[in-house]
Design an enzyme around this catalytic site. Sequence first.
Site, short mmCIF file in Angstrom:
data_model
loop_
_atom_site.label_atom_id
_atom_site.label_comp_id
_atom_site.label_asym_id
_atom_site.label_seq_id
_atom_site.Cartn_x
_atom_site.Cartn_y
_atom_site.Cartn_z
N LYS A 74 4.18 -5.56 -2.69
CA LYS A 74 4.55 -4.50 -1.75
C LYS A 74 5.52 -4.97 -0.68
CE LYS A 74 0.86 -1.14 -2.07
NZ LYS A 74 -0.07 -0.32 -1.30
N ASP A 110 1.84 5.99 1.21
CA ASP A 110 0.40 5.95 1.53
C ASP A 110 0.09 6.77 2.79
OD1 ASP A 110 -0.62 4.52 -0.59
OD2 ASP A 110 -0.46 2.57 0.42
P1 NAP Z 1 -6.36 -5.36 2.10
O1 NAP Z 1 -4.96 -5.35 2.56
O2 NAP Z 1 -6.88 -6.52 1.31
O3 NAP Z 1 -7.30 -5.19 3.41
C1 NAP Z 1 -8.70 -5.27 3.30
C2 NAP Z 1 -9.33 -4.99 4.66
O4 NAP Z 1 -10.75 -4.98 4.48
C3 NAP Z 1 -9.03 -6.04 5.73
O5 NAP Z 1 -8.92 -5.41 6.96
C4 NAP Z 1 -10.28 -6.93 5.67
O6 NAP Z 1 -10.56 -7.56 6.91
C5 NAP Z 1 -11.35 -5.91 5.38
N1 NAP Z 1 -12.52 -6.49 4.73
C6 NAP Z 1 -12.63 -6.84 3.43
N2 NAP Z 1 -13.86 -7.33 3.18
C7 NAP Z 1 -14.54 -7.28 4.36
C8 NAP Z 1 -15.85 -7.64 4.75
N3 NAP Z 1 -16.72 -8.16 3.88
N4 NAP Z 1 -16.21 -7.46 6.03
C9 NAP Z 1 -15.34 -6.93 6.94
N5 NAP Z 1 -14.07 -6.57 6.62
C10 NAP Z 1 -13.68 -6.75 5.34
O7 NAP Z 1 -6.69 -4.07 1.20
P2 NAP Z 1 -5.97 -2.65 1.23
O8 NAP Z 1 -4.87 -2.64 0.24
O9 NAP Z 1 -5.68 -2.30 2.63
O10 NAP Z 1 -7.12 -1.71 0.62
C11 NAP Z 1 -8.32 -1.45 1.34
C12 NAP Z 1 -9.15 -0.41 0.59
O11 NAP Z 1 -8.45 0.83 0.57
C13 NAP Z 1 -9.43 -0.78 -0.87
O12 NAP Z 1 -10.72 -0.36 -1.20
C14 NAP Z 1 -8.41 0.04 -1.62
O13 NAP Z 1 -8.83 0.36 -2.94
C15 NAP Z 1 -8.35 1.29 -0.76
N6 NAP Z 1 -7.09 2.01 -0.88
C16 NAP Z 1 -7.15 3.31 -1.23
C17 NAP Z 1 -6.00 4.05 -1.34
C18 NAP Z 1 -6.10 5.50 -1.73
O14 NAP Z 1 -5.07 6.09 -2.06
N7 NAP Z 1 -7.28 6.11 -1.67
C19 NAP Z 1 -4.75 3.47 -1.08
C20 NAP Z 1 -4.72 2.13 -0.71
C21 NAP Z 1 -5.90 1.40 -0.62
P3 NAP Z 1 -9.79 -8.90 7.39
O15 NAP Z 1 -8.48 -8.45 7.94
O16 NAP Z 1 -10.69 -9.46 8.39
O17 NAP Z 1 -9.65 -9.75 6.13
#
Ligand code: NAP
Length: 278
Positions: A74, A110
């Site tokens: 990305k 998004d």
């Molecule tokens: P990402 O960039 O990897 O970010 C993950 C986030 O979750 C970070 O803020 C991380 O905190 C936090 N996190 C993960 N495990 C954790 C835990 N055990 N305790 C506390 N915080 C935790 O992922 P992303 O791409 O943003 O995606 C996040 C979610 O959104 C995923 O489930 C993805 O499938 C979903 N999503 C959905 C859509 C949709 O269209 N519906 C679009 C995009 C993403 P830290 O910063 O502290 O690591």
Amino acid sequence: MGPGAPQGTTTVAAVLGAPVRHSMSPALCNAAFDAAGLDWVYVAFEVDESHAAAAVAAVRTLQLGGASVTMPLKAAVVDHVDRADDDVRALGAANCLWWDGDVLCASSTDGPGFVASLRDHDVSLAGRRVVVLGAGGAARAVVRASALEGAADVAVVNRTATRAEEAASLAGAAGRVAGIEAIADAEVVVNATSIGMDGTGGAGTSPLPSRALRDGQVVVDLVYHPLATPLLRDAAAVGATAIDGIGMLVHQAALAFEHWTGEPAPIDAMHAAARRAP
Ligand code: NAP
């Protein structure tokens, strides 16, 4: 797959990233091309970060009709396009490559997809107090979109404080870093962490204690595997409005479809495909 098997005339679109073999995007986008009667097909190309430049060059060389971009590409694709939109410049990340004539453009759908998904539930962010859980790619898009929609307060709650600060800054004056106590006053709560997602350590759990939510709040979980998350079950149990992640998934893809084809996306067919997908 489209209105028949691919031919010499078929336009190819693709998702680029890794892993992509289990991506929902091919099911969603092929259903859209089919419903729109377009001679297009959408496939998945597994590409690692070291090949970002080559992947964008391939979009040009092979004249793909458009591409979705997912992790880990990305950010890496942005330097290789001809034009990046405001969201991409602010977020430093793109999820959609498309052609404006012979200019290869990068967009991030998004944030607008998130806003459109709330609109489906008659939820507006203007003047609202929003809490965003998480500070990753999805959270950053939601924070920026909330501010652009006129949210009064955008509080970012995240495990890693430095990432929370970076994300909150995307909302300008409305943005701030907060702790979990911000939930009490929030009108809209968005889970943009991966907690609750299948295949992670947080599967089957909620990012919030079950009593943190209250009646009248709008609670959105961006997790879409599974759709019925513990957070949304807790939200429904206290009388909050519970919105799952499929709306954002569909709308961000629909906006990409419109960039690629110049035609309105068949939203209902895309929703149906997303709900059918494993
Ligand atoms: P990402 O960039 O990897 O970010 C993950 C986030 O979750 C970070 O803020 C991380 O905190 C936090 N996190 C993960 N495990 C954790 C835990 N055990 N305790 C506390 N915080 C935790 O992922 P992303 O791409 O943003 O995606 C996040 C979610 O959104 C995923 O489930 C993805 O499938 C979903 N999503 C959905 C859509 C949709 O269209 N519906 C679009 C995009 C993403 P830290 O910063 O502290 O690591």
